[in-house]
Design a protein around this motif. Structure first.
Motif, short mmCIF file in Angstrom:
data_model
loop_
_atom_site.label_atom_id
_atom_site.label_comp_id
_atom_site.label_asym_id
_atom_site.label_seq_id
_atom_site.Cartn_x
_atom_site.Cartn_y
_atom_site.Cartn_z
N VAL B 28 0.82 -1.21 0.00
CA VAL B 28 0.00 0.00 0.00
C VAL B 28 0.86 1.26 0.00
CG1 VAL B 28 -1.63 1.33 1.40
CG2 VAL B 28 -1.98 -1.11 1.04
N VAL B 34 0.52 5.32 -0.60
CA VAL B 34 -0.55 5.75 0.30
C VAL B 34 -0.06 5.51 1.72
CG1 VAL B 34 -2.88 5.26 1.13
CG2 VAL B 34 -2.39 5.22 -1.31
N ASN B 36 -0.74 4.61 4.89
CA ASN B 36 -1.91 4.03 5.54
C ASN B 36 -1.69 3.93 7.05
OD1 ASN B 36 -4.23 2.74 6.19
ND2 ASN B 36 -3.65 0.77 5.31
N HIS B 39 -3.00 0.89 9.03
CA HIS B 39 -2.45 -0.44 8.77
C HIS B 39 -2.56 -1.35 10.01
CE1 HIS B 39 0.25 -3.54 7.32
NE2 HIS B 39 1.00 -3.40 8.39
N GLY B 76 -10.88 -3.33 3.06
CA GLY B 76 -9.95 -2.44 2.35
C GLY B 76 -10.56 -1.93 1.06
N GLU B 80 -11.15 1.86 0.08
CA GLU B 80 -10.53 2.43 -1.10
C GLU B 80 -11.58 3.16 -1.95
OE1 GLU B 80 -8.60 2.67 -5.10
OE2 GLU B 80 -10.54 1.80 -4.57
N ILE B 84 -9.99 6.40 -0.08
CA ILE B 84 -8.64 6.51 -0.59
C ILE B 84 -8.59 6.96 -2.05
CG2 ILE B 84 -6.44 5.29 -0.88
CD1 ILE B 84 -7.20 5.34 1.98
N THR B 94 -3.99 11.80 2.70
CA THR B 94 -4.25 10.39 3.01
C THR B 94 -3.86 10.08 4.44
OG1 THR B 94 -2.12 9.85 2.06
CG2 THR B 94 -4.04 9.40 0.70
N THR B 98 -6.52 8.38 6.76
CA THR B 98 -6.34 7.02 7.29
C THR B 98 -6.19 7.03 8.80
OG1 THR B 98 -3.98 7.17 6.81
CG2 THR B 98 -5.35 6.02 5.20
N SER B 102 -8.38 4.85 11.29
CA SER B 102 -7.90 3.97 12.35
C SER B 102 -8.71 4.20 13.62
CB SER B 102 -6.39 4.16 12.59
OG SER B 102 -6.16 5.18 13.51
N PHE B 190 -4.93 -2.20 -3.76
CA PHE B 190 -5.27 -1.88 -2.38
C PHE B 190 -5.93 -3.08 -1.70
CE2 PHE B 190 -7.17 0.23 1.24
CZ PHE B 190 -6.21 1.17 1.56
N SER B 194 -4.47 -4.81 1.67
CA SER B 194 -5.29 -5.00 2.87
C SER B 194 -5.37 -6.46 3.25
CB SER B 194 -6.71 -4.48 2.63
OG SER B 194 -6.68 -3.24 2.01
#
Lengths: 407, 288
Positions: B28, B34, B36, B39, B76, B80, B84, B94, B98, B102, B190, B194
């Protein structure tokens, strides 16, 4: 029901409206009991059952005619697991609501955030949580277990059960773990044993493979693990997964406080030795009746833990002192508490220690057995020896410090 | 001798776990750029997916290797499509989005599963090596990491999809001119990233006590591994996980676990000072 925006808005508006209504239309002379707990946010697993226990105790008292012929009204604030809200709500409780007593606080940080406010505003304060010990302040009563109370009971017994002398300690790397590790060392040495190794782990460490190999190199007869939180629960799991569980016995001062023994499988958990002042599995008439009352009020009692039970004791201890003093004035109630009041309940007997304002409690030595705590032995009335070593409120009634206890 | 073997296994295990933790992010962040920050939460949800599936009676290996990657991959995919894809090429945005995700996932999982620790036990028993007991599951983690690296390498290198994906990451306009839809390719990539995160979370599920905030423990290590690894996906992961895993285990054994964690971070700082482009920015250039 489908949840669309309109329903959602209507629903939340109604809830907000309900929350803004006066709590209840109470008699004008109700006694006000302030409660300040994290009932939402990351500590809610601790705070929610504590809040429920507090209300259960108050309802019992009200049901029995109240205190001094007056009903008790709970004034509660949810601190949302945010330390900043503690000082704010403490001001509100003492200045605006002018409550007669405050129960609450969970982390030591939260207690220290509000203790001085309570003292300055002459509001009696009960802190009902297991903590590191050492608070010496005549305005506060600490109802929870302290490390020495627990370690003094656990260590000699675990050594005897393990049938050896060598101990390895694995502790959480913050003040509770550091202090507890020192007490463990002291009691191991007093019992004629030797600590062959001590390792500390940051709270987010979840990989114990290297440690397990290191422990085996030291070949101890007993491992004592004051590890804290979800990541550290991994240790018990990895210990069992590597087949060590049946080779070296394990004791812990923390496993089970948040009902962790219900998460581990029997193969992982069975045989771990612990010592607490309360377990749901205590087979006493008082505990059975307490759990029935809890079930009647809230349903399922599985979330119940030691912190909730000591909160329950806190309210009843205060109530007994008020009844004995015949007054809700702080000085009269404190004087009554300092006569060494004791309360019987689901965990046995809690007695106020006048010298330190901490609690003398029954400590139960237990082994985990199939998701339950099996009581092996009960040591009655263990005094808070760590705080007693540094604090004497009879001699220094104006003391206002949290001592770091030198071992 | 036995101890040496045990230490070797623990080192391989440490390397393997860093590879697993970093793999999803390497796709990713490394390929798609990106950042993320969710994650760790993708991994956490992989863990919850596994535990839920096992509790519903699914075989634990099926739950880990099939259910969890699929569930997290689909999550994911939704992320996306909804968030995203509007933010490609906007690095800072991003990050913010993100990070919000989270927090959202932590809240969501807390609402569903409660703020308590859950877990399942390991499916492989421990065994003895001389005087030592060793966790049999370590070998599974090591094998999973090896299989994952080989799998990613084969897909990127030998399949048409891998070639198209690599091409689109380098020059999306050219890929579009050749008739491939970059939008679709980003979406699929993506999904794969994920799914890899979900797989990693699933593999660790039997080793840890899972709470909704567990993701936080992974995120830093994932970024350190991927950034220090540099531009190549497989070679980067392997080399940086190798360095950090071995360094942290040496210090853990020699001194203490705290020093082990510190050593990992110090190694990362030194490495990035010497090689700001990551290990594969200097060595193994142009490899996958």
């Amino acid at each position: 029901m489908t949840l669309n925006r309109r329903n959602f808005l209507a629903g939340t508006a109604a809830m907000t409206g309900a929350a803004m209504l006066p709590k209840a239309v109470l008699a004008a002379d109700a006694i006000k009991l302030g409660s300040i707990l994290d009932t939402s946010g990351i500590f809610d697993a601790y705070g929610k059952p504590m809040d429920m226990a507090l209300r259960l105790a108050v309802n019992e008292l009200n049901g029995a005619g109240g205190l001094l012929g007056r009903q008790i009204e709970v004034v509660s604030y949810d601190t949302q697991s945010d330390m900043a809200l503690y000082s704010q709500y403490a001001q509100q409780l003492t200045r605006q609501d002018k409550v007669d007593v405050v129960h609450g606080g969970i982390l030591s940080a939260s207690r220290e955030a509000i203790r001085q406010t309570m003292r300055k505003n002459k509001t009696l304060y009960f802190y009902n949580v297991q903590y590191e010990g050492g608070v010496c302040d005549r305005n506060i009563f600490c109802n929870g277990l302290t490390p020495a109370q627990q370690a003094a009971a656990l260590v000699p017994w675990a050594l005897k059960e393990a049938g050896g002398k060598k101990v390895y300690t694995l502790a959480a790397d913050y003040n509770y773990g550091q202090i507890t590790a020192r007490w463990i060392q002291k009691f191991v040495e007093e019992a004629g044993g030797e600590v062959v190794g001590t390792d500390f782990f940051p709270l987010d460490v979840a990989d114990f493979g290297a440690t397990i190999a290191k422990v085996q190199t030291a070949a101890p007869d007993l491992v004592i693990a004051p590890l804290v939180g979800g990541a550290h629960l991994s240790f018990f799991r990895q210990w069992a997964a590597s087949g060590m569980k049946d080779k070296i016995p394990l004791a812990s001062t923390t496993m089970g406080v948040g009902n962790e023994h219900k998460v581990l499988t029997p193969e992982e958990g069975n045989g771990i030795m612990v010592a607490y002042s309360y377990s749901q599995d205590l087979e006493t008439a008082e505990n059975a009746s307490f759990k029935d009352r809890w079930t009647a009020a809230y349903g399922d009692p599985t979330a119940l833990h030691e912190l909730a039970v000591s909160t329950y004791y806190g309210v009843h201890t205060w109530a007994k002192a008020v009844a004995q003093a015949g007054s809700i004035e702080r000085d009269a109630v404190t004087a009554a508490l300092e006569t060494g009041i004791s309360v019987d309940g689901p965990a046995g007997k809690y007695t106020v220690d006048p010298k330190t304002h901490h609690a003398t409690v029954d400590v139960h030595l237990m082994k985990v057995q199939d998701h339950k705590m099996k009581v092996i032995e009960t040591l009655s009335q263990r005094p808070p020896i760590d705080t007693q070593a540094v604090c004497d409120l009879n001699a220094n009634p104006d003391d206002n410090t949290q001592y770091e206890i030198q071992i | 001798m036995d101890l040496a073997f045990v230490i070797l296994v623990e080192m391989l295990y440490a390397v393997a776990s860093l590879i697993l933790i970093g793999a999803g992010l390497a796709v990713v962040f490394g390929m798609m750029k990106v950042i993320n920050l969710a994650h760790g939460e993708f991994m956490m949800m992989g863990g919850y997916a596994t535990i839920t599936a096992v509790n519903l009676g699914v075989n634990i290996f099926v739950a880990m290797l099939v259910v969890a990657p699929l569930v997290v991959g689909l999550i994911g995919l939704v992320v996306e499509r909804l968030v995203i894809r509007h933010l490609y090429g906007r690095l800072v945005d991003t990050m913010l989005a993100t990070w919000g995700l989270s927090l959202f996932f932590i809240g969501l999982v807390t609402m569903i599963f409660g703020n308590t620790t859950t877990g399942i036990s390991t499916p492989i028993p421990g065994f003895a090596v001389g005087d030592y007991q060793i966790n049999g599951y370590n070998f599974f983690v090591i094998l999973a990491a090896i299989a994952l690296l080989i799998g990613v390498l084969l897909v990127l290198r030998t399949t048409r999809a891998g070639l198209v994906a690599r091409g689109a990451m380098q020059r999306s306009d050219m890929a579009a001119a050749l008739g491939y839809s970059p939008d679709r390719i980003y979406m699929a990539t993506f999904f794969c990233g994920s799914a890899l995160s979900g797989l990693a979370g699933a593999v660790f599920a039997p080793l840890v006590g899972l709470v909704p905030t567990s993701g936080g423990a992974y995120i830093a290590k994932a970024f350190i591994t991927v950034i220090a690894g540099g531009p190549s996906l497989v070679a980067g992961l392997l080399s940086s996980a190798g360095v950090f895993g071995i360094v942290s285990q040496i210090f853990t054994f020699a001194i203490s676990p705290v020093i082990g964690e510190v050593a990992l971070l110090v190694a990362a700082v030194i490495l990035l000072r010497i090689m700001p482009q990551g290990i594969t920015g200097r060595f193994f250039k142009g490899r996958l």
